[in-house]
Design an enzyme around this catalytic site. Structure first.
Site, PDB file in Angstrom:
ATOM      1  N   TRP A  54      21.622  77.891  16.022  1.00 50.84           N
ATOM      2  CA  TRP A  54      21.535  78.863  17.110  1.00 50.84           C
ATOM      3  C   TRP A  54      22.315  80.142  16.792  1.00 50.84           C
ATOM      4  O   TRP A  54      23.441  80.077  16.302  1.00 50.84           O
ATOM      5  CB  TRP A  54      22.143  78.281  18.380  1.00 50.84           C
ATOM      6  CG  TRP A  54      21.417  77.136  18.985  1.00 50.84           C
ATOM      7  CD1 TRP A  54      21.483  75.823  18.603  1.00 50.84           C
ATOM      8  CD2 TRP A  54      20.531  77.179  20.101  1.00 50.84           C
ATOM      9  NE1 TRP A  54      20.685  75.056  19.400  1.00 50.84           N
ATOM     10  CE2 TRP A  54      20.090  75.855  20.338  1.00 50.84           C
ATOM     11  CE3 TRP A  54      20.075  78.205  20.929  1.00 50.84           C
ATOM     12  CZ2 TRP A  54      19.212  75.537  21.371  1.00 50.84           C
ATOM     13  CZ3 TRP A  54      19.200  77.890  21.954  1.00 50.84           C
ATOM     14  CH2 TRP A  54      18.765  76.580  22.168  1.00 50.84           C
ATOM     15  N   ASP A  55      21.728  81.272  17.132  1.00 49.08           N
ATOM     16  CA  ASP A  55      22.483  82.508  17.305  1.00 49.08           C
ATOM     17  C   ASP A  55      23.266  82.359  18.618  1.00 49.08           C
ATOM     18  O   ASP A  55      22.906  81.530  19.464  1.00 49.08           O
ATOM     19  CB  ASP A  55      21.507  83.683  17.372  1.00 49.08           C
ATOM     20  CG  ASP A  55      22.189  84.992  17.712  1.00 49.08           C
ATOM     21  OD1 ASP A  55      23.224  85.307  17.094  1.00 49.08           O
ATOM     22  OD2 ASP A  55      21.684  85.706  18.596  1.00 49.08           O
TER      23      ASP A  55
END
Length: 213
Positions: free
Chosen positions: A7-8
């Protein structure tokens, strides 16, 4: 088969972009006596702020602006909310056996503290932050480092982010990509990059994972 979900952070897990802009604006006004231009704001999106500042200013001035803006941001960071449905999604993915990581262009102490403030840090098996690689998104190194630390082949990973640099990094790393459109992500900009999937809500990720082989 997808085993790792990366994930960002900003604009994907949490809605921090407005506070980040406020911090940048405050740093500029206090040190330079002016606000950033729209073009300057645009160049900061998805890139490490210290790196960009050093491209624009000498080292002393860059540090003054960064430190001033960071102080403003840190005083308010615990107020940053998650996007609706994200905490529940993360917990469900963990229960389903996916290993997860965060790959962010932010400095580590920001990433760790902001995840801890929401009790989300325990859900992630790896955190890759600005200090961990010399190259940053859209370069693949941060994503490849996450896969390496999790001892997983890139083709068995998916990266979720809200900026073209996220999708480009995933493509360069030979990972699948999900463009997050529930926050800062813009359909026109992201569709043009060719992500594996466009996700309009966090729940769309379940559909992608259930059909990925």
């Amino acid at each position: 088969m997808i085993a790792i979900v990366l994930w960002d952070l900003d604009g994907t897990i949490q809605d921090s972009e407005s506070l980040a802009k406020e911090g940048t604006r405050y740093g500029f006004k206090e040190v330079l006596g002016r606000e950033p231009t729209e073009d300057e704001f645009a160049q900061l999106v998805g890139r490490p702020v210290p790196v960009v500042y050093k491209e624009w200013f000498d080292d002393v001035l860059a540090k003054q602006i960064l430190d001033t803006g960071t102080h403003y941001y840190q005083e308010r960071a615990e107020q940053i909310p998650c996007y609706s449905g994200i905490p529940e999604l993360l917990k469900e993915l963990k229960q389903r056996g996916y290993r997860m990581g965060v790959v962010s262009s932010k400095r580590r102490f920001h990433v760790v503290n902001e995840l801890k403030s929401k009790a989300l840090d325990i859900l992630f098996d790896v955190i890759i932050a600005q200090e961990d690689t010399l190259q940053h998104k859209p370069h693949p190194d941060p994503l490849l480092l996450a896969a390496s630390r999790l001892k997983c082949s890139p083709e068995n990973c998916v990266y979720i982010g809200d900026q073209p640099s996220d999708i480009k990094a995933a493509d360069a790393a030979q990972m699948r990509s999900i463009a997050a459109l529930w926050g800062e992500g813009k359909f026109e900009r992201l569709k043009a990059i060719g992500p594996t999937m466009l996700a309009y809500t966090p729940l769309d990720i379940f559909d992608f994972l259930s059909t990925s082989v």
